[in-house]
Write an enzyme that holds these catalytic residues in place. Sequence first.
Site, mmCIF file in Angstrom:
data_model
loop_
_atom_site.group_PDB
_atom_site.id
_atom_site.type_symbol
_atom_site.label_atom_id
_atom_site.label_comp_id
_atom_site.label_asym_id
_atom_site.label_seq_id
_atom_site.Cartn_x
_atom_site.Cartn_y
_atom_site.Cartn_z
ATOM 1 N N ASP A 83 37.450 35.245 30.916
ATOM 2 C CA ASP A 83 37.654 36.648 31.291
ATOM 3 C C ASP A 83 39.046 37.154 30.908
ATOM 4 O O ASP A 83 39.389 38.302 31.193
ATOM 5 C CB ASP A 83 37.385 36.872 32.792
ATOM 6 N N GLY A 113 44.208 31.705 40.344
ATOM 7 C CA GLY A 113 44.499 32.877 41.164
ATOM 8 C C GLY A 113 45.924 32.799 41.682
ATOM 9 O O GLY A 113 46.688 31.907 41.302
ATOM 10 N N GLU A 141 53.352 27.274 38.448
ATOM 11 C CA GLU A 141 53.478 28.442 37.568
ATOM 12 C C GLU A 141 54.305 29.486 38.314
ATOM 13 O O GLU A 141 55.485 29.664 38.035
ATOM 14 C CB GLU A 141 52.078 28.980 37.223
ATOM 15 N N ASP A 196 46.021 30.450 27.501
ATOM 16 C CA ASP A 196 45.780 31.045 28.817
ATOM 17 C C ASP A 196 44.875 32.265 28.679
ATOM 18 O O ASP A 196 43.680 32.163 28.902
ATOM 19 C CB ASP A 196 47.094 31.381 29.543
#
EC number: 3.5.4.4
Length: 375
Positions: free
Chosen positions: A28, A186, A216, A313
Amino acid sequence: MNDLRAVAPLDPGALRLAPKVLLHDHLDGGLRPATVLDLAHEVGYGDLPADDAESLARWFRESADSGSLVRYLETFTHTVAVMQTAAALARVARECAEDLADDGVVYAEVRFAPEQHLTAGLSLDEVVEAVLDGFAEGVAAAADAGRTIVMRCLVTAMRHAARSREIAELAVRFRHRGVVGFDIAGAEAGYPPSRHLDAFEYMRANNAPFTIHAGEAFGLPSIHEAISFCGTDRLGHGVRVIDDISLPAGSDLAAHTFAGAELGDVANYVRDKRIPLELCPSSNVQTGAVASIADHPFNVLARLRFRVTVNTDNRLMSDTSMSKEFITLHDQFGYGWADFERFTVNAMKSAFVHFDERLALIDDVIKPGYAVLIG
Ligand SMILES: O=c1[nH]cnc2c1ncn2[C@H]1C[C@H](O)[C@@H](CO)O1
Ligand SMILES: [Zn+2]
């Protein structure tokens, strides 16, 4: 004898030919801008922030360039909104396989969160089936165009939600049909990986591998939990492991050696156990995990012989590709073909397909591919 062998110049054309392995790419986060527009039109989604492909591409890139993971993640509202039917999911998956193959990727593990694609009534299983069908179509189309790619899938659970155990079960249910692992993603701050321990325990009980987005937006504690409590096989990003490494004052981040570097317990464990780091340089700059490519610890970690891998990514949000990430690293740190071969072999060794499949790709595709380029 005349030696006609020569090192190929490291330009975009040659980079496209170099075999590449991609372990961290979100379905996505990789749509073609024109496809977002088409699908929005088809399903009557009227909230897109632009109405031509070029402006939409710019909007994604600029909005993702926020310096904040939370704001970066908000851009996915639009892509997820248009990926709610089997046909839309299959199209996005098909184009993903075609685009990666066109960029010279020979093996990819592409991830997405099935729980985000249920609003039009699909079941979790139907979502995964649609994506796998799309990958198969894309692989066939790439083969017709003379490109060979192996596409595998990771299913992701969203860390702020509470469906991780169910998604881990989904991963195991599809393990012989193209799903090779599980992930959580998320917003990281406030949602430690240990919230999802039962999902990781389920994976381990089934001898099934998983990766965790960790280190991250949040630092070392997140990496520590992911490896020590959850038992992750790889680290999604893991870039903040650098916080556990002290370099001599005034170190040049582009240097060839880092003598005098001191590793803490977490960094040592990651390196000792050869835990793969799924590094995503452009994305890390956009989310503010690092200030700039020049400040990225990629080179420090590579030179200290961590198992580093190069990843995209989100190709749409970062306007990137594997070739572009390689060029960025070449420009910043001066890497050549032998370095890229090492990162690619690192990635293939770290893939979640079985050992014999990894070995075959390394011996039959990756090494011969780089041998041609290195000359
Ligand atoms: O870099 C990331 N960090 C955390 N979560 C991410 C990142 N890139 C994408 N995601 C989220 C947004 C997507 O909707 C979800 C599943 O692919 O994963
Ligand atoms: Zn990610």
